[in-house]
Design a protein around this motif. Structure first.
Motif, PDB file in Angstrom:
ATOM      1  N   ILE A  10       1.064  -1.108   0.436  1.00 31.83           N
ATOM      2  CA  ILE A  10       0.491  -0.152   0.085  1.00 31.83           C
ATOM      3  C   ILE A  10       0.847   1.655  -0.327  1.00 31.83           C
ATOM      4  CG2 ILE A  10      -0.155   0.422   2.484  1.00 31.83           C
ATOM      5  CD1 ILE A  10      -3.251   0.398   1.912  1.00 31.83           C
ATOM      6  N   GLY A  11       2.535   0.993   0.271  1.00 35.78           N
ATOM      7  CA  GLY A  11       3.408   2.184  -0.064  1.00 35.78           C
ATOM      8  C   GLY A  11       3.439   2.798   1.332  1.00 35.78           C
ATOM      9  N   ARG A  12       2.644   2.636   2.317  1.00 40.21           N
ATOM     10  CA  ARG A  12       3.417   3.374   3.660  1.00 40.21           C
ATOM     11  C   ARG A  12       3.320   2.356   5.123  1.00 40.21           C
ATOM     12  NH1 ARG A  12      -1.322   4.453   6.744  1.00 40.21           N
ATOM     13  NH2 ARG A  12      -3.713   4.275   5.264  1.00 40.21           N
ATOM     14  N   MET A  13       3.218   2.666   6.023  1.00 40.35           N
ATOM     15  CA  MET A  13       3.420   2.014   7.486  1.00 40.35           C
ATOM     16  C   MET A  13       2.488   2.414   7.996  1.00 40.35           C
ATOM     17  SD  MET A  13       6.886   2.629   9.076  1.00 40.35           S
ATOM     18  CE  MET A  13       8.325   2.750   8.626  1.00 40.35           C
ATOM     19  N   ALA A  14       1.120   1.304   8.897  1.00 38.80           N
ATOM     20  CA  ALA A  14       0.426   1.770   9.278  1.00 38.80           C
ATOM     21  C   ALA A  14       0.191   3.002  10.514  1.00 38.80           C
ATOM     22  CB  ALA A  14      -0.409   0.302  10.117  1.00 38.80           C
ATOM     23  N   GLU A  15      -0.653   3.491  11.138  1.00 39.36           N
ATOM     24  CA  GLU A  15      -0.741   4.186  11.679  1.00 39.36           C
ATOM     25  C   GLU A  15      -1.044   3.405  13.059  1.00 39.36           C
ATOM     26  OE1 GLU A  15       0.175   7.404  12.292  1.00 39.36           O
ATOM     27  OE2 GLU A  15       1.197   7.136   9.669  1.00 39.36           O
ATOM     28  N   PRO A  16      -0.710   4.598  14.861  1.00 36.83           N
ATOM     29  CA  PRO A  16      -1.184   2.939  15.869  1.00 36.83           C
ATOM     30  C   PRO A  16      -2.734   3.274  16.000  1.00 36.83           C
ATOM     31  CG  PRO A  16       0.716   4.268  16.355  1.00 36.83           C
ATOM     32  CD  PRO A  16       0.688   5.055  14.948  1.00 36.83           C
ATOM     33  N   GLU A  17      -3.503   3.741  15.519  1.00 40.49           N
ATOM     34  CA  GLU A  17      -4.746   4.998  15.805  1.00 40.49           C
ATOM     35  C   GLU A  17      -5.432   3.671  14.566  1.00 40.49           C
ATOM     36  OE1 GLU A  17      -2.836   7.642  17.447  1.00 40.49           O
ATOM     37  OE2 GLU A  17      -2.181   7.371  15.110  1.00 40.49           O
ATOM     38  N   GLU A  18      -5.437   3.236  13.128  1.00 41.05           N
ATOM     39  CA  GLU A  18      -5.735   1.880  12.355  1.00 41.05           C
ATOM     40  C   GLU A  18      -5.960   0.920  13.131  1.00 41.05           C
ATOM     41  OE1 GLU A  18      -5.233   3.872   8.050  1.00 41.05           O
ATOM     42  OE2 GLU A  18      -2.587   3.153   9.327  1.00 41.05           O
ATOM     43  N   VAL A  19      -4.844   1.129  14.351  1.00 37.41           N
ATOM     44  CA  VAL A  19      -5.023  -0.712  14.349  1.00 37.41           C
ATOM     45  C   VAL A  19      -5.897  -0.636  15.891  1.00 37.41           C
ATOM     46  CG1 VAL A  19      -3.725  -2.198  15.531  1.00 37.41           C
ATOM     47  CG2 VAL A  19      -2.316  -1.262  14.251  1.00 37.41           C
ATOM     48  N   ALA A  20      -5.650   0.812  16.426  1.00 35.49           N
ATOM     49  CA  ALA A  20      -6.387   0.644  17.256  1.00 35.49           C
ATOM     50  C   ALA A  20      -8.433   0.516  16.828  1.00 35.49           C
ATOM     51  CB  ALA A  20      -6.558   2.309  18.303  1.00 35.49           C
ATOM     52  N   GLY A  21      -8.180   1.517  15.953  1.00 38.47           N
ATOM     53  CA  GLY A  21      -9.453   0.504  15.695  1.00 38.47           C
ATOM     54  C   GLY A  21     -10.331  -0.409  15.189  1.00 38.47           C
ATOM     55  N   LEU A  22      -9.648  -1.612  14.896  1.00 35.52           N
ATOM     56  CA  LEU A  22      -9.615  -2.826  14.241  1.00 35.52           C
ATOM     57  C   LEU A  22      -9.575  -3.570  15.727  1.00 35.52           C
ATOM     58  CD1 LEU A  22     -10.049  -5.512  13.128  1.00 35.52           C
ATOM     59  CD2 LEU A  22      -7.504  -6.043  12.811  1.00 35.52           C
ATOM     60  N   ALA A  23      -9.118  -3.310  16.476  1.00 36.24           N
ATOM     61  CA  ALA A  23      -9.077  -3.180  18.086  1.00 36.24           C
ATOM     62  C   ALA A  23     -10.877  -3.071  18.659  1.00 36.24           C
ATOM     63  CB  ALA A  23      -8.111  -3.032  19.050  1.00 36.24           C
ATOM     64  N   LEU A  24     -11.023  -1.690  18.388  1.00 39.98           N
ATOM     65  CA  LEU A  24     -12.658  -1.520  18.912  1.00 39.98           C
ATOM     66  C   LEU A  24     -13.506  -1.934  18.347  1.00 39.98           C
ATOM     67  CD1 LEU A  24     -14.475   0.342  20.839  1.00 39.98           C
ATOM     68  CD2 LEU A  24     -14.076   2.236  18.790  1.00 39.98           C
ATOM     69  N   TYR A  25     -13.345  -2.458  16.987  1.00 39.18           N
ATOM     70  CA  TYR A  25     -14.597  -3.241  16.118  1.00 39.18           C
ATOM     71  C   TYR A  25     -14.472  -4.076  17.383  1.00 39.18           C
ATOM     72  CZ  TYR A  25     -16.597  -6.104  13.415  1.00 39.18           C
ATOM     73  OH  TYR A  25     -17.974  -7.145  12.881  1.00 39.18           O
ATOM     74  N   LEU A  26     -13.386  -5.224  17.410  1.00 37.07           N
ATOM     75  CA  LEU A  26     -13.150  -6.419  17.541  1.00 37.07           C
ATOM     76  C   LEU A  26     -13.780  -6.958  19.298  1.00 37.07           C
ATOM     77  CD1 LEU A  26     -10.104  -8.128  16.171  1.00 37.07           C
ATOM     78  CD2 LEU A  26     -12.013  -8.721  15.898  1.00 37.07           C
ATOM     79  N   CYS A  27     -13.469  -5.231  20.241  1.00 36.51           N
ATOM     80  CA  CYS A  27     -14.240  -5.865  21.428  1.00 36.51           C
ATOM     81  C   CYS A  27     -15.631  -4.890  21.759  1.00 36.51           C
ATOM     82  CB  CYS A  27     -13.189  -4.296  22.446  1.00 36.51           C
ATOM     83  SG  CYS A  27     -11.318  -4.664  22.392  1.00 36.51           S
ATOM     84  N   SER A  28     -16.875  -4.833  20.770  1.00 35.27           N
ATOM     85  CA  SER A  28     -17.146  -4.223  20.841  1.00 35.27           C
ATOM     86  C   SER A  28     -18.454  -5.593  20.836  1.00 35.27           C
ATOM     87  CB  SER A  28     -17.385  -3.101  19.278  1.00 35.27           C
ATOM     88  OG  SER A  28     -17.398  -4.224  18.515  1.00 35.27           O
ATOM     89  N   ASP A  29     -19.927  -4.796  20.727  1.00 31.83           N
ATOM     90  CA  ASP A  29     -20.683  -6.430  20.761  1.00 31.83           C
ATOM     91  C   ASP A  29     -20.750  -6.837  19.207  1.00 31.83           C
ATOM     92  OD1 ASP A  29     -20.873  -6.386  23.345  1.00 31.83           O
ATOM     93  OD2 ASP A  29     -22.471  -4.500  24.195  1.00 31.83           O
ATOM     94  N   GLU A  30     -20.416  -5.558  18.453  1.00 32.77           N
ATOM     95  CA  GLU A  30     -20.326  -5.737  16.971  1.00 32.77           C
ATOM     96  C   GLU A  30     -19.998  -6.781  16.557  1.00 32.77           C
ATOM     97  OE1 GLU A  30     -22.849  -1.705  18.336  1.00 32.77           O
ATOM     98  OE2 GLU A  30     -20.476  -2.301  18.413  1.00 32.77           O
ATOM     99  N   ALA A  31     -18.763  -7.484  17.304  1.00 35.19           N
ATOM    100  CA  ALA A  31     -18.093  -8.284  16.928  1.00 35.19           C
ATOM    101  C   ALA A  31     -18.661  -9.522  17.887  1.00 35.19           C
ATOM    102  CB  ALA A  31     -16.468  -7.472  16.534  1.00 35.19           C
ATOM    103  N   ALA A  32     -20.017  -9.375  18.339  1.00 31.02           N
ATOM    104  CA  ALA A  32     -20.022 -11.055  19.307  1.00 31.02           C
ATOM    105  C   ALA A  32     -20.261 -12.153  18.613  1.00 31.02           C
ATOM    106  CB  ALA A  32     -21.403 -10.042  20.064  1.00 31.02           C
TER     107      ALA A  32
END
Length: 254
Positions: free
Chosen positions: A214-236
């Motif tokens: 993709i041509g760049r490194m990830a930002e920590p906030e992008e990883v955090a966004g995935l973590a939030l989804y997996l922690c949420s009830d939306e990922a039940a």
């Protein structure tokens, strides 16, 4: 969506980088966040950032490789709904260039540290009626990365532990998934470049960035966004899954 109101979360290694970004985002979404850090200074920095926004967080100085210290800390915190096993250390070396002491140190933090937190957290998750565990693995667990023998070994173990925990505790309403980032732009990367390539920082940053298709490194906030989804009830409905977040690294680098 993705509300964590009335949830209590522990994030290990939350003093900088990915862990800090996850702690801040979980707090923003309503969770009471407990920052576990071996560095009191780094823990305080994360706590200050969270508190500035009037979110709720507490800091605990804890060495995750010390099981009794982990148990004592988790017992002090009490029941939890979310554990993010993020604490870890890096190492550069091949199988025949990795000293035994370095190998043991990586295993103590990156493998035993995750085990210690799982051991202490599962009774607390059970007391809460279930919850979510996120383990931070790496694409190094999925593909060969040059000069990352001990680190890859440890992250492979984290991925395997994730699958085992997901299987063992599914009937207790405990979900367990892992996240496998490619290179993320964290203070570790900046420090590595400063130490290793002091006269070629910009050049090497660009080179490392472009190892992701993709041509760049990830930002920590992008990883955090995935973590939030997996922690949420939306990922039940999600458990026992490893999520690469890698800019195409594992599938497009052919």
């Amino acid at each position: 969506m993705f509300s964590l109101q009335n949830k209590k979360a522990i994030v290990t290694g939350a003093g900088s980088g990915i862990g800090k970004a996850i702690a801040v985002l979980l707090a923003k979404q309503g969770a009471e966040v407990h920052v576990l850090e071996i560095s009191e200074e780094h823990a305080a920095g994360t706590l200050k950032e969270i508190a500035q926004n009037n979110y709720t967080a507490f800091a605990h100085v804890c060495d995750v490789s010390n099981q009794q210290a982990v148990i004592d800390t988790f017992n002090k915190i009490g029941f939890i709904n979310i554990l993010v096993n993020n604490a870890g250390i890096a190492h550069i070396g091949k199988a025949d260039t990795t000293p035994e002491d370095d190998f043991d140190r990586v295993m103590r933090v990156n493998v035993k540290g995750v085990y210690n937190c799982l051991y202490a957290a599962i009774p607390q998750l059970r007391a809460a009626g279930g919850g979510v565990i996120i383990n931070m693995a790496s694409i190094a667990a999925l593909v060969g990365i040059p000069d990352r023998f001990a680190y890859s070994t440890a992250k492979g173990a984290v991925k395997a532990m994730t699958m085992s925990v997901a299987k063992d505790y599914i009937s207790e309403n405990i979900r367990c998934n892992s996240i496998s980032p490619a290179r993320v732009h964290t203070p570790f990367v900046d420090g590595f470049l400063q130490k290793t390539y002091p006269d070629r920082i910009d050049e090497m940053f660009e080179k490392l960035s472009k190892t992701q298709p993709i041509g760049r490194m990830a930002e920590p906030e992008e990883v955090a966004g995935l973590a939030l989804y997996l922690c949420s009830d939306e990922a039940a409905f999600i458990t026992g899954v490893d999520y690469p977040i890698d800019g195409g690294f594992t599938t497009l680098n052919n």
